[in-house]
Design an enzyme around this catalytic site. Structure first.
Site, PDB file in Angstrom:
ATOM      1  N   GLY A   1      -0.373   3.901  -4.576  1.00 48.89           N
ATOM      2  CA  GLY A   1       0.843   3.594  -3.815  1.00 48.89           C
ATOM      3  C   GLY A   1       1.771   2.690  -4.600  1.00 48.89           C
ATOM      4  N   ALA A   2       1.967   3.057  -5.870  1.00 50.43           N
ATOM      5  CA  ALA A   2       2.779   2.208  -6.765  1.00 50.43           C
ATOM      6  C   ALA A   2       4.220   2.691  -6.838  1.00 50.43           C
ATOM      7  CB  ALA A   2       2.153   2.176  -8.154  1.00 50.43           C
ATOM      8  N   THR A   3       4.629   3.540  -5.892  1.00 51.80           N
ATOM      9  CA  THR A   3       5.983   4.084  -5.928  1.00 51.80           C
ATOM     10  C   THR A   3       6.943   3.336  -5.023  1.00 51.80           C
ATOM     11  OG1 THR A   3       5.185   5.688  -4.302  1.00 51.80           O
ATOM     12  CG2 THR A   3       5.360   6.434  -6.590  1.00 51.80           C
TER      13      THR A   3
ATOM     14  N   GLY B   1       7.420  -0.497  -2.253  1.00 55.35           N
ATOM     15  CA  GLY B   1       6.854  -1.669  -1.599  1.00 55.35           C
ATOM     16  C   GLY B   1       6.158  -2.656  -2.527  1.00 55.35           C
ATOM     17  N   ILE B   2       5.116  -3.268  -2.015  1.00 56.96           N
ATOM     18  CA  ILE B   2       4.438  -4.327  -2.773  1.00 56.96           C
ATOM     19  C   ILE B   2       3.629  -3.764  -3.942  1.00 56.96           C
ATOM     20  CG2 ILE B   2       4.437  -5.943  -0.839  1.00 56.96           C
ATOM     21  CD1 ILE B   2       1.540  -5.336  -0.310  1.00 56.96           C
ATOM     22  N   GLY B   3       3.229  -2.493  -3.863  1.00 53.93           N
ATOM     23  CA  GLY B   3       2.505  -1.878  -4.979  1.00 53.93           C
ATOM     24  C   GLY B   3       3.400  -1.745  -6.200  1.00 53.93           C
TER      25      GLY B   3
ATOM     26  N   TYR C   1      -3.819   2.227  12.883  1.00 57.63           N
ATOM     27  CA  TYR C   1      -3.649   1.413  11.664  1.00 57.63           C
ATOM     28  C   TYR C   1      -4.648   0.256  11.661  1.00 57.63           C
ATOM     29  CZ  TYR C   1      -1.271  -1.604   8.239  1.00 57.63           C
ATOM     30  OH  TYR C   1      -0.975  -2.407   7.159  1.00 57.63           O
TER      31      TYR C   1
HETATM   32  N1  LIG Z   1       4.233  -4.863   4.304  1.00 60.51           N
HETATM   33  C1  LIG Z   1       3.381  -5.609   5.002  1.00 60.51           C
HETATM   34  O1  LIG Z   1       3.773  -6.532   5.738  1.00 60.51           O
HETATM   35  C2  LIG Z   1       1.907  -5.346   4.915  1.00 60.51           C
HETATM   36  C3  LIG Z   1       1.068  -6.168   5.684  1.00 60.51           C
HETATM   37  C4  LIG Z   1      -0.311  -5.972   5.619  1.00 60.51           C
HETATM   38  C5  LIG Z   1      -0.806  -4.964   4.800  1.00 60.51           C
HETATM   39  N2  LIG Z   1       0.033  -4.180   4.082  1.00 60.51           N
HETATM   40  C6  LIG Z   1      -0.563  -3.128   3.251  1.00 60.51           C
HETATM   41  O2  LIG Z   1      -0.011  -3.179   1.953  1.00 60.51           O
HETATM   42  C7  LIG Z   1      -0.069  -1.869   1.366  1.00 60.51           C
HETATM   43  C8  LIG Z   1       1.295  -1.502   0.801  1.00 60.51           C
HETATM   44  O3  LIG Z   1       2.196  -1.373   1.885  1.00 60.51           O
HETATM   45  P1  LIG Z   1       3.767  -1.561   1.775  1.00 60.51           P
HETATM   46  O4  LIG Z   1       4.140  -2.509   2.834  1.00 60.51           O
HETATM   47  O5  LIG Z   1       4.156  -1.824   0.376  1.00 60.51           O
HETATM   48  O6  LIG Z   1       4.245  -0.107   2.262  1.00 60.51           O
HETATM   49  P2  LIG Z   1       5.232   0.969   1.612  1.00 60.51           P
HETATM   50  O7  LIG Z   1       6.427   0.326   1.039  1.00 60.51           O
HETATM   51  O8  LIG Z   1       5.402   2.003   2.682  1.00 60.51           O
HETATM   52  O9  LIG Z   1       4.377   1.556   0.395  1.00 60.51           O
HETATM   53  C9  LIG Z   1       3.227   2.303   0.646  1.00 60.51           C
HETATM   54  C10 LIG Z   1       2.801   3.026  -0.600  1.00 60.51           C
HETATM   55  O10 LIG Z   1       1.703   3.904  -0.241  1.00 60.51           O
HETATM   56  C11 LIG Z   1       2.067   5.249  -0.585  1.00 60.51           C
HETATM   57  N3  LIG Z   1       1.489   6.238   0.332  1.00 60.51           N
HETATM   58  C12 LIG Z   1       1.625   6.319   1.666  1.00 60.51           C
HETATM   59  N4  LIG Z   1       1.014   7.423   2.124  1.00 60.51           N
HETATM   60  C13 LIG Z   1       0.486   8.057   1.046  1.00 60.51           C
HETATM   61  C14 LIG Z   1      -0.229   9.274   0.863  1.00 60.51           C
HETATM   62  N5  LIG Z   1      -0.507  10.094   1.872  1.00 60.51           N
HETATM   63  N6  LIG Z   1      -0.621   9.599  -0.377  1.00 60.51           N
HETATM   64  C15 LIG Z   1      -0.317   8.810  -1.433  1.00 60.51           C
HETATM   65  N7  LIG Z   1       0.377   7.669  -1.326  1.00 60.51           N
HETATM   66  C16 LIG Z   1       0.783   7.302  -0.097  1.00 60.51           C
HETATM   67  C17 LIG Z   1       3.576   5.271  -0.499  1.00 60.51           C
HETATM   68  O11 LIG Z   1       4.097   6.399  -1.179  1.00 60.51           O
HETATM   69  P3  LIG Z   1       5.661   6.834  -0.992  1.00 60.51           P
HETATM   70  O12 LIG Z   1       6.432   5.934  -1.905  1.00 60.51           O
HETATM   71  O13 LIG Z   1       5.648   8.266  -1.414  1.00 60.51           O
HETATM   72  O14 LIG Z   1       5.991   6.641   0.458  1.00 60.51           O
HETATM   73  C18 LIG Z   1       3.915   3.936  -1.147  1.00 60.51           C
HETATM   74  O15 LIG Z   1       3.802   4.024  -2.557  1.00 60.51           O
HETATM   75  C19 LIG Z   1      -0.557  -0.943   2.465  1.00 60.51           C
HETATM   76  O16 LIG Z   1      -1.932  -0.706   2.337  1.00 60.51           O
HETATM   77  C20 LIG Z   1      -0.271  -1.727   3.730  1.00 60.51           C
HETATM   78  O17 LIG Z   1      -1.082  -1.324   4.809  1.00 60.51           O
HETATM   79  C21 LIG Z   1       1.374  -4.339   4.111  1.00 60.51           C
END
Ligand SMILES: NC(=O)c1ccc[n+]([C@@H]2O[C@H](COP(=O)([O-])OP(=O)(O)OC[C@H]3O[C@@H](n4cnc5c(N)ncnc54)[C@H](OP(=O)(O)O)[C@@H]3O)[C@@H](O)[C@H]2O)c1
Length: 270
Positions: free
Chosen positions: A8-10, A12-14, A159
């Site tokens: 998920g490096a495309t 958000g935080i990744g 979730y």
């Molecule tokens: N943001 C927060 O406040 C928060 C809080 C607690 C935990 N987290 C966790 O932190 C992690 C990163 O989340 P984020 O907030 O950065 O969210 P995000 O911006 O939505 O990024 C999520 C990443 O996961 C990828 N992804 C989602 N579904 C996928 C699939 N079916 N196959 C392959 N890749 C997939 C997305 O790909 P695309 O770019 O193609 O969409 C994107 O690269 C997650 O595990 C989330 O649950 C986040």
């Protein structure tokens, strides 16, 4: 210099963590599901990379056959990997049931990182690390929901169950590998960080993405995490802390792991 996979490096935080890690000159494998977003991520991270190489790896993590194929290909790499960051995650879905008949939250947030971990664990060095993204949202796991036998009524419940499930297997495998390595930890990166997931799923702007990126960077590379096998870091508290009590219950964790293994055997065969 380490070789590091970030799922998920495309976005958000990744993606933000990938930029921090690249600036240090480590080798990176960036995972994504969209070819266009992945190419863009590899290009932008390469542009800020120190001496390290940056490559992409494509797989839709809601499709367990694609997860297995990617994990096998990564396990077969001559270059090897030192650190795996299981960051990809999903909260909201218009059609929550995958082609494998699973809730997409369990598929992407729990089963895919477990499968990646199982396949790559034997290839990681003793001082390697596996960082699993959890959340403050953790709710008791319905094993029938995890197995796709019943549907989960809403996005948040699915979730939160998927995030407790990853925290449970992370703790169990982390403890089991405490002496042999690699180090396995789980991490709540902070709540309501302003990513696509939070903006679309919760309708709020959220906090600075660097909060999550910095703690992913630290959990992967900082010495402060070196003795944290099986532990849970809660970035809302800024410290290691107790996850949901079910994550520390060996019997319940074993049930979750057996349910995951059964789903993987059913879907992938063998
Ligand atoms: N943001 C927060 O406040 C928060 C809080 C607690 C935990 N987290 C966790 O932190 C992690 C990163 O989340 P984020 O907030 O950065 O969210 P995000 O911006 O939505 O990024 C999520 C990443 O996961 C990828 N992804 C989602 N579904 C996928 C699939 N079916 N196959 C392959 N890749 C997939 C997305 O790909 P695309 O770019 O193609 O969409 C994107 O690269 C997650 O595990 C989330 O649950 C986040």
């Amino acid at each position: 210099m380490k070789s590091i996979l970030i799922t998920g490096a495309t976005d958000g935080i990744g993606l933000a963590a990938a930029r921090l890690i690249a600036a240090d000159g480590h080798n990176l494998v960036l995972h994504g599901r969209s070819p266009e977003k992945l190419e863009k991520a590899v290009d932008s991270v390469s542009a800020i990379s120190g001496a390290g190489a940056v490559e992409g790896s494509l797989a839709d993590l809601s499709d367990l056959a694609q997860v297995a194929a990617m994990a096998n290909a990564l396990a077969a790499r001559d270059e090897g990997l030192d650190i795996v960051i299981n960051n990809a995650g999903i909260f909201q879905a218009s059609d929550p049931v995958t082609a494998d008949g699973l809730d997409v939250r369990f598929a992407v947030n729990t089963l895919a990182p477990y499968l990646i971990t199982r396949r790559l664990l034997p290839r990681l060095p003793k001082d390697g690390r596996i960082v699993n993204l959890s959340s403050a949202a953790q709710a008791p796991v319905d094993l029938k929901a995890l197995s796709g036998e019943v549907t989960v009524p809403d996005d948040f419940k699915a979730y939160a169950q998927s995030k407790l499930a990853i925290t449970m297997w992370s703790h169990a495998l982390g403890v089991a590998h405490r002496d042999t390595g690699p180090l396995i930890v789980s991490l709540n990166p902070g709540s309501l960080i302003g990513t696509k997931m939070v903006k679309e799923g919760f309708g709020v702007e959220g906090s600075d993405i660097s909060i999550g990126a910095n703690i992913i960077y630290r959990s992967a590379l900082d010495d402060a995490f070196a003795g944290a096998a099986g532990e849970y870091f809660d970035n809302d508290a800024g410290d290691f802390g107790p996850p949901h009590p079910d994550a520390l219950d060996a019997g319940k964790a074993d049930e979750v792991i057996r349910a995951i293994d059964a789903v993987l055997a059913r879907v992938l065969g063998g």
